[in-house]
Design an enzyme around this catalytic site. Sequence first.
Site, PDB file in Angstrom:
ATOM      1  N   ARG A 116       0.814  -1.220   0.000  1.00  0.00           N
ATOM      2  CA  ARG A 116       0.000   0.000   0.000  1.00  0.00           C
ATOM      3  C   ARG A 116       0.848   1.271   0.000  1.00  0.00           C
ATOM      4  NH1 ARG A 116      -4.384  -1.939   4.660  1.00  0.00           N
ATOM      5  NH2 ARG A 116      -4.990  -3.893   3.603  1.00  0.00           N
ATOM      6  N   CYS A 172      -0.165  14.734 -15.099  1.00  0.00           N
ATOM      7  CA  CYS A 172       0.198  13.781 -16.157  1.00  0.00           C
ATOM      8  C   CYS A 172       0.734  12.491 -15.542  1.00  0.00           C
ATOM      9  CB  CYS A 172       1.229  14.392 -17.095  1.00  0.00           C
ATOM     10  SG  CYS A 172       0.611  15.779 -18.056  1.00  0.00           S
ATOM     11  N   ARG A 213      -0.512   8.946 -17.061  1.00  0.00           N
ATOM     12  CA  ARG A 213      -1.688   8.834 -17.940  1.00  0.00           C
ATOM     13  C   ARG A 213      -1.413   9.442 -19.307  1.00  0.00           C
ATOM     14  NH1 ARG A 213      -4.060  13.558 -19.111  1.00  0.00           N
ATOM     15  NH2 ARG A 213      -3.431  15.320 -17.787  1.00  0.00           N
ATOM     16  N   SER A 214      -0.543  10.471 -19.350  1.00  0.00           N
ATOM     17  CA  SER A 214      -0.268  11.222 -20.568  1.00  0.00           C
ATOM     18  C   SER A 214       1.225  11.499 -20.640  1.00  0.00           C
ATOM     19  CB  SER A 214      -1.063  12.536 -20.553  1.00  0.00           C
ATOM     20  OG  SER A 214      -0.763  13.339 -21.674  1.00  0.00           O
ATOM     21  N   ASN A 269      10.354  13.287 -16.692  1.00  0.00           N
ATOM     22  CA  ASN A 269       9.621  12.490 -15.711  1.00  0.00           C
ATOM     23  C   ASN A 269      10.392  11.243 -15.301  1.00  0.00           C
ATOM     24  OD1 ASN A 269       6.736  13.231 -17.710  1.00  0.00           O
ATOM     25  ND2 ASN A 269       7.442  14.375 -15.925  1.00  0.00           N
ATOM     26  N   HIS A 293       2.573   9.908 -26.471  1.00  0.00           N
ATOM     27  CA  HIS A 293       2.353  10.625 -27.725  1.00  0.00           C
ATOM     28  C   HIS A 293       3.529  11.518 -28.105  1.00  0.00           C
ATOM     29  CE1 HIS A 293       0.536  12.994 -24.405  1.00  0.00           C
ATOM     30  NE2 HIS A 293       1.160  14.002 -24.997  1.00  0.00           N
ATOM     31  N   ILE A 294       3.577  11.807 -29.388  1.00  0.00           N
ATOM     32  CA  ILE A 294       4.550  12.741 -29.957  1.00  0.00           C
ATOM     33  C   ILE A 294       3.771  13.860 -30.622  1.00  0.00           C
ATOM     34  CG2 ILE A 294       6.287  13.053 -31.763  1.00  0.00           C
ATOM     35  CD1 ILE A 294       7.123  10.133 -31.268  1.00  0.00           C
TER      36      ILE A 294
END
Length: 301
Positions: free
Chosen positions: A164, A183, A203-204, A214, A244-245
Amino acid sequence: MGDLSCWTKVPGFTLTGELQYLKQVDDILRYGVRKRDRTGIGTLSLFGMQARYNLRNEFPLLTTKRVFWRAVVEELLWFIRGSTDSKELAAKDIHIWDIYGSSKFLNRNGFHKRHTGDLGPIYGFQWRHFGAEYKDCQSNYLQQGIDQLQTVIDTIKTNPESRRMIISSWNPKDIPLMVLPPCHTLCQFYVANGELSCQVYQRSGDMGLGVPFNIAGYALLTYIVAHVTGLKTGDLIHTMGDAHIYLNHIDALKVQLARSPKPFPCLKIIRNVTDINDFKWDDFQLDGYNPHPPLKMEMAL
């Protein structure tokens, strides 16, 4: 991308090191779906990507372009402080959040009463004060909400077998108050054989600008948490949803793909820090970082 045969393989992963990131970029360029997005630029996108970075004797700061290391460190320390004021970073000559805290951006997104620099209850607030009522970036939130970061540290020390040990930045109640929804939304820590590993769910993922930053940011968080809990560093597992690019990054990323990666640098924490709130820029020594030149890519707004 160089000779792949020289890279050690890990069970479940075809490639290791920086080649994982480069392969993800190449896959998106080859197979990505053309999508519209909120910025109006457009993207090539694939859903569901994962990479595993070894943190034991190296630090995953990309070498096929120069990554702004000081900004990685200062942003993470800013998150750890629970700050949501972009002016604090700007005062250290870190301007990656400036545009989102500008009066123009705030007004455009309906935050007409916000002071310049007030980003709303973004990452740092959620890490240190989850569930507290957000007023503004200048208020004192001491002992308000749930301190997820300290809870994880305490759990690692007292119950390292726990499943947890999670920090979530995704708070549906607060998302309307944020200049941008998070993100990188969640990370989970894992202890085995005296090593601390971390898995982050993003997520993005903006492959050109955000993702290299990141990867380094959560690797650094793992080093920091391992340091204050007396553990060694293990792995960083980086999982993405929409990877994505942006269409205006394609040319620069093709240049990056043509470069051969160099060995990752090594990171040392050179001061004995016991309280995670006490870290500062000078505590981190990065050795052997010899990247290719930087590549210019415009931020999508």
